[in-house]
Design a protein around this motif. Structure first.
Motif, PDB file in Angstrom:
ATOM      1  N   MET A  81      68.072 -71.537  38.128  1.00 42.07           N
ATOM      2  CA  MET A  81      67.216 -70.348  38.061  1.00 42.07           C
ATOM      3  C   MET A  81      66.519 -70.247  36.710  1.00 42.07           C
ATOM      4  O   MET A  81      65.352 -69.884  36.634  1.00 42.07           O
ATOM      5  N   LEU A  82      67.259 -70.569  35.655  1.00 44.36           N
ATOM      6  CA  LEU A  82      66.687 -70.496  34.313  1.00 44.36           C
ATOM      7  C   LEU A  82      65.481 -71.428  34.201  1.00 44.36           C
ATOM      8  O   LEU A  82      64.417 -71.055  33.708  1.00 44.36           O
ATOM      9  N   GLU A 112      63.637 -72.614  36.655  1.00 48.33           N
ATOM     10  CA  GLU A 112      62.537 -72.118  37.479  1.00 48.33           C
ATOM     11  C   GLU A 112      61.765 -71.030  36.745  1.00 48.33           C
ATOM     12  O   GLU A 112      60.551 -70.939  36.817  1.00 48.33           O
ATOM     13  N   TYR A 113      62.519 -70.186  36.028  1.00 47.89           N
ATOM     14  CA  TYR A 113      61.863 -69.090  35.326  1.00 47.89           C
ATOM     15  C   TYR A 113      61.056 -69.604  34.130  1.00 47.89           C
ATOM     16  O   TYR A 113      59.883 -69.262  33.969  1.00 47.89           O
ATOM     17  N   LEU A 114      61.669 -70.455  33.314  1.00 48.68           N
ATOM     18  CA  LEU A 114      60.961 -70.962  32.139  1.00 48.68           C
ATOM     19  C   LEU A 114      59.728 -71.762  32.546  1.00 48.68           C
ATOM     20  O   LEU A 114      58.700 -71.728  31.889  1.00 48.68           O
ATOM     21  N   ARG A 115      59.852 -72.458  33.674  1.00 49.23           N
ATOM     22  CA  ARG A 115      58.723 -73.239  34.153  1.00 49.23           C
ATOM     23  C   ARG A 115      57.575 -72.334  34.567  1.00 49.23           C
ATOM     24  O   ARG A 115      56.403 -72.690  34.462  1.00 49.23           O
ATOM     25  N   ALA A 116      57.910 -71.151  35.073  1.00 47.13           N
ATOM     26  CA  ALA A 116      56.881 -70.265  35.599  1.00 47.13           C
ATOM     27  C   ALA A 116      56.063 -69.614  34.489  1.00 47.13           C
ATOM     28  O   ALA A 116      55.024 -69.043  34.759  1.00 47.13           O
ATOM     29  N   LEU A 117      56.515 -69.678  33.237  1.00 49.56           N
ATOM     30  CA  LEU A 117      55.697 -69.125  32.145  1.00 49.56           C
ATOM     31  C   LEU A 117      54.417 -69.939  32.041  1.00 49.56           C
ATOM     32  O   LEU A 117      54.476 -71.164  31.933  1.00 49.56           O
ATOM     33  N   PRO A 118      53.248 -69.284  32.079  1.00 50.80           N
ATOM     34  CA  PRO A 118      52.012 -70.063  31.951  1.00 50.80           C
ATOM     35  C   PRO A 118      51.980 -70.794  30.610  1.00 50.80           C
ATOM     36  O   PRO A 118      52.227 -70.176  29.569  1.00 50.80           O
ATOM     37  N   GLY A 155      73.265 -69.672  39.531  1.00 47.76           N
ATOM     38  CA  GLY A 155      71.928 -69.498  38.979  1.00 47.76           C
ATOM     39  C   GLY A 155      71.834 -68.233  38.155  1.00 47.76           C
ATOM     40  O   GLY A 155      71.337 -68.242  37.022  1.00 47.76           O
ATOM     41  N   GLY A 164      73.793 -68.625  35.018  1.00 48.89           N
ATOM     42  CA  GLY A 164      73.076 -69.402  34.018  1.00 48.89           C
ATOM     43  C   GLY A 164      72.098 -68.539  33.239  1.00 48.89           C
ATOM     44  O   GLY A 164      72.008 -68.631  32.009  1.00 48.89           O
ATOM     45  N   LEU A 165      71.357 -67.672  33.971  1.00 46.63           N
ATOM     46  CA  LEU A 165      70.416 -66.763  33.318  1.00 46.63           C
ATOM     47  C   LEU A 165      71.152 -65.840  32.345  1.00 46.63           C
ATOM     48  O   LEU A 165      70.718 -65.641  31.209  1.00 46.63           O
ATOM     49  N   ILE A 198      47.505 -69.551  35.372  1.00 47.39           N
ATOM     50  CA  ILE A 198      47.444 -70.231  34.074  1.00 47.39           C
ATOM     51  C   ILE A 198      46.043 -70.139  33.490  1.00 47.39           C
ATOM     52  O   ILE A 198      45.855 -69.792  32.320  1.00 47.39           O
ATOM     53  N   VAL A 258      45.023 -66.605  32.302  1.00 48.18           N
ATOM     54  CA  VAL A 258      45.640 -66.282  31.017  1.00 48.18           C
ATOM     55  C   VAL A 258      44.928 -67.021  29.877  1.00 48.18           C
ATOM     56  O   VAL A 258      44.617 -66.439  28.828  1.00 48.18           O
ATOM     57  N   VAL A 306      55.251 -62.016  27.659  1.00 48.18           N
ATOM     58  CA  VAL A 306      55.529 -63.379  28.136  1.00 48.18           C
ATOM     59  C   VAL A 306      56.505 -63.331  29.317  1.00 48.18           C
ATOM     60  O   VAL A 306      56.311 -64.007  30.338  1.00 48.18           O
ATOM     61  N   MET A 312      54.785 -62.307  32.448  1.00 43.35           N
ATOM     62  CA  MET A 312      53.979 -63.363  33.064  1.00 43.35           C
ATOM     63  C   MET A 312      54.830 -64.350  33.852  1.00 43.35           C
ATOM     64  O   MET A 312      54.420 -64.811  34.912  1.00 43.35           O
ATOM     65  N   GLY A 313      56.026 -64.667  33.332  1.00 50.40           N
ATOM     66  CA  GLY A 313      56.919 -65.543  34.092  1.00 50.40           C
ATOM     67  C   GLY A 313      57.280 -64.919  35.428  1.00 50.40           C
ATOM     68  O   GLY A 313      57.224 -65.575  36.481  1.00 50.40           O
ATOM     69  N   GLY A 367      54.352 -65.050  37.848  1.00 51.15           N
ATOM     70  CA  GLY A 367      54.171 -66.370  38.445  1.00 51.15           C
ATOM     71  C   GLY A 367      55.136 -66.590  39.601  1.00 51.15           C
ATOM     72  O   GLY A 367      54.753 -67.066  40.667  1.00 51.15           O
ATOM     73  N   ILE A 368      56.380 -66.197  39.404  1.00 50.09           N
ATOM     74  CA  ILE A 368      57.380 -66.392  40.454  1.00 50.09           C
ATOM     75  C   ILE A 368      57.089 -65.499  41.657  1.00 50.09           C
ATOM     76  O   ILE A 368      57.154 -65.942  42.809  1.00 50.09           O
TER      77      ILE A 368
END
Lengths: 259, 259, 258
Positions: free
Chosen positions: B97-98, B100-106, C9, C12-13, C189, C192, C223, C226-227, C230-231
């Motif tokens: 999940m982490l 996926e989230y970091l990847r989603a940052l533009p 998951g 982990g977050l 992307i 932005v 920031v 925005m993440g 996107g999701i």
């Protein structure tokens, strides 16, 4: 029969599944003599592949004993080579035929010794002309022969074969069966051959065992007293062959049949 | 042979006709002094002016250097981490999940963060390129490792390979096509991020030249540089295709020829 | 997703943000511009109370979705035509391959010259690169289908138009959707990016503004938004696709990540 290569007694296998532990094998016992071809017949779901993985040292039985040359097994053993049914994944697609055959021996042999061993194995399966091709350029039957050559190059005492000809057409299959018999003749290797095809089991085997039920166990085992060399036409027409085939069918029907 | 391979990567050149036609019409229709749509001949003049002033060459070189350094770092980072996460299923679950989230940052918003933390420097630029472009490489590598069949690893285990040898001979080569798929995405992303950092921070490169041209309302220079960037990006993509084709010539052809 | 994966998951977050919080607030890591998650959360809460942040989200969303719709519409239409007609392909494909690698960001100066600070400027920067994944994927989808299925259509004696509408387009829909999905990620992307170095509005500009004003808590807040955006966009598109194409899309949705 000299000293047994494999000796199994009371082998049990329980694997975890989505809906709790599942018994795959129950009280499986047999032994394999040197130079012998043992064919194991079973329908799908009787644990054939699990049994072969135990023999290969890739799975550990949850009960009973497995001895290889008199020693208890702890993982894969020297002198045991496997031929998998799924040749597409068993061969490394990015290696040439020759380098695939070298895979099992390239850590002990170098240079010309390695090349000679590979060539010898390829010649045995009739693929010496394809040494530089890649597996994905070959037909299914040829790819399976590459896998057999790879096993043979390791000069194994035992060859474990998991439905190796299951995905091949009838003509290719017949040719491959005769090549296997010829290979045993030439090298004296012992073979455990797993199949769901009764005729194939009788045609190839010195001995046939029937794996049936769920969990699977060996419910029938007998010697195949058919003469060598065997012949695709003549052997299959022998009254004895027909009788053995009949007995197998009857035994399968008695133990609950396929499925 | 090599030329044939190159030719196969490119569509028939007659397909350039529409692009040529557009440029030709543009040239004929646009007034010579047009502030918005200067004719292509003026682009050429502007670019030659930049070259004569000794501005274009160093700018192209700076952009290419940062692009290459960032991309190489991303390849090393993405492949190593991807391999690690791929072979450790526990780590894969916990980081899923982490990631996926970091990847989603533009990717563009990483630039202000990096400026805050690292200040204005070429090191910051390379770091930003590496961080943003490592994602597609990392995720594709993880997917590539996850797609390796148990059977492929069994082949190595049955030959008694230690796990390091299994990594080198089976896991890494089997992951290579997926890794390169990630690099393909990373190449185009790296071009974007390199230019973005130059435009945003004023660090030397083509991006800075473009912004300067725009601030001086020098539209011919801006369009000319757009064409230069297009040509550069096209060459880089082509070079990647060529390298990928050479590396993967031993692998089975990819089934889908999609994006 | 299995519960175990979900649990791990989320775990982990939590570990990630917990470590971050612990390192910063314990003083082990002292970095002027990296605030602890609790500080960022307070900043976010403050912004959520006002109207500004929501307007910025609205603007960026609008620009990204509008640009995406234009690019997908045009790209898919052209892609389907190219997929159907080998002759048209022959006479245009090289142009496509020539223009496709052109990075969208390079259009920012051109767009500023043509449109100044405006939504049109953003749209040009979005549409120019986003059209390609839509075009290439729909073309590839139609090409792959047309080889297999036009024989079927011929044996069923369907007309050309009904071949396209009843066979080709539905069969190519998964590939078209993959293109649309890549395009959506790219649209956000590019929106932005256009706001960061061009049109000074929306989330892209907000991040730059807060960075220059030395408000790292608010900058990180934007920031994080925005993440999440996107999701959410990606999940929304996948949800719609699953309604339109039950079964089919799930199989293909793993492919083609960008």
């Amino acid at each position: 029969m000299a000293e047994a290569v494999f000796d199994l007694q009371g082998v049990e296998l329980v694997l975890p599944a989505a809906d709790g532990p599942r018994r795959i094998l129950s009280n499986v016992g047999f032994s394999l003599g040197a130079g012998e071809i043992l064919t194991i017949v079973g329908a799908s779901g009787t644990g054939k592949t699990s049994l072969l993985r135990i023999l290969a040292g890739l799975a550990t039985p949850t009960g009973g004993t497995v001895r290889f040359r008199g020693q208890a097994m702890d993982g894969p053993q020297d002198g045991v080579a496997i031929v998998f049914q799924d040749y597409g994944n068993a061969l490394l697609q990015w290696r040439s035929v020759a380098r695939n055959v070298a895979l099992g021996v390239e850590r002990e042999l170098r240079g010309e010794a390695l090349a000679a061993r590979v060539t010898e194995a390829l010649r045995l399966v009739g693929l010496e002309r394809n040494a530089n091709d890649y597996p994905w350029q070959l037909s299914g039957g040829m790819q399976q022969r590459v896998q057999i050559a790879r096993a043979v190059a390791m000069r194994p005492a035992v060859l474990l074969m998991d439905e190796p000809f299951g995905a091949l057409d009838a003509m290719t299959k017949a040719t491959q069966q005769d090549e296997l018999l010829h290979l045993r003749q030439a090298t004296g290797v012992s073979v455990v051959f797993i199949t769901h095809d009764i005729e194939e089991a009788v045609y190839l085997g010195d001995r046939v065992a029937l794996l049936s039920g769920s969990p699977g166990s060996i419910t029938l085992s007998f010697d195949v007293d058919l003469p060598f060399p065997r012949d695709q036409v003549a052997t299959r027409e022998l009254p004895r062959f027909v009788a053995l085939r009949h007995d197998m069918h009857a035994a399968i029907r008695a133990t609950g049949g396929h499925g | 042979m090599k030329f044939k391979r190159l030719a196969q990567l490119l569509p028939p050149p007659v397909g350039l006709l529409p692009l040529a036609a557009v440029l030709l019409v543009w040239q004929c229709v646009a007034p010579d002094e047009s502030p918005s749509f200067p004719p292509p001949s003026n682009w050429w003049t502007a670019i030659r002016g930049l070259t004569a002033d000794g501005l274009l060459g160093p700018a192209v070189l700076a952009t290419l250097q940062n692009f290459a350094a960032g991309l190489l770092a991303a390849c090393a980072l993405g492949f190593t981490l991807g391999l690690l996460i791929g072979v450790l299923p526990g780590l894969r679950r916990w980081t899923g999940m982490l990631l996926e989230y970091l990847r989603a940052l533009p990717p563009p918003v990483v630039v202000p963060i990096a400026i805050l933390m690292l200040g204005f420097s070429p090191g910051m630029q390379i770091g930003v390129i590496a961080y943003t472009t490592a994602w597609p490489i990392l995720l594709n590598t993880v997917a590539g490792v996850a797609a390796i069949r148990e059977l492929q690893l069994d082949v190595g285990r049955s030959m008694r390979m230690p796990w390091t040898v299994r990594m080198i001979k089976i896991v890494i080569p089997a992951t290579l096509p997926a890794f390169l798929l990630g690099v393909r995405v990373a190449v185009s992303l790296a071009i974007v991020v390199t230019l973005l950092v130059e435009m945003f921070t004023g660090l030397p490169g083509i991006g800075l030249l473009m912004v300067t041209g725009q601030r001086n309302f020098n539209s011919s220079q801006v369009f000319g540089l757009l064409a230069v960037v297009g040509l550069l990006a096209f060459c880089l993509t082509l070079a990647f295709n060529l390298i990928e084709g050479l590396v993967l010539s031993r692998w089975p052809p990819r089934r889908s020829a999609g994006a | 997703m299995k519960y175990r994966d979900l649990f791990a998951g989320v775990g982990g977050l939590l570990v990630f943000f917990g470590l971050w919080q612990g390192l910063v607030s314990s003083g082990l890591v002292q970095y002027e511009y990296v605030p602890a998650p609790s500080v960022i959360a307070r900043g976010l809460a403050g912004m959520a109370g006002g109207a500004e942040m929501w307007e910025e989200i609205g603007h960026t969303l609008m620009a990204a979705l509008l640009g995406w719709a234009i690019a997908c519409g045009a790209g898919t239409a052209i892609g389907v035509v190219l997929g159907l007609s080998p002759k048209t392909r022959r006479y245009t494909l090289a142009s496509v391959e020539m223009l496709r690698p052109l990075p969208g960001i390079a259009f920012v100066p051109v767009a500023l010259l043509l449109f100044g600070f405006s939504i049109q400027m953003e749209l040009l920067v979005i549409v120019a690169p986003v059209i390609w994944p839509a075009l290439v994927n729909s073309m590839g989808g139609v090409m792959a289908v047309s080889e297999r299925l036009t024989d079927v259509a011929r044996t069923l004696r369907l007309s050309a138009l009904s071949t396209i509408t009843t066979i080709l387009l539905p069969a190519a829909a998964p590939a078209i959707l993959i293109g649309a999905r890549l395009a959506l990620t790219l649209s956000l992307i590019m929106a932005v990016a256009a706001e960061m170095i061009g049109n000074p509005v929306g989330l892209g500009y907000a991040v730059v503004r807060e960075q220059q004003a030395m408000h790292p808590d608010r900058m990180f807040g934007y920031v994080l938004i925005m993440g999440a955006l996107g999701i959410l966009l990606d999940a929304g598109l996948r949800g719609i696709a699953r309604l339109l194409l039950p079964g089919e899309f799930r199989r293909l949705s793993i492919q083609g990540r960008a």
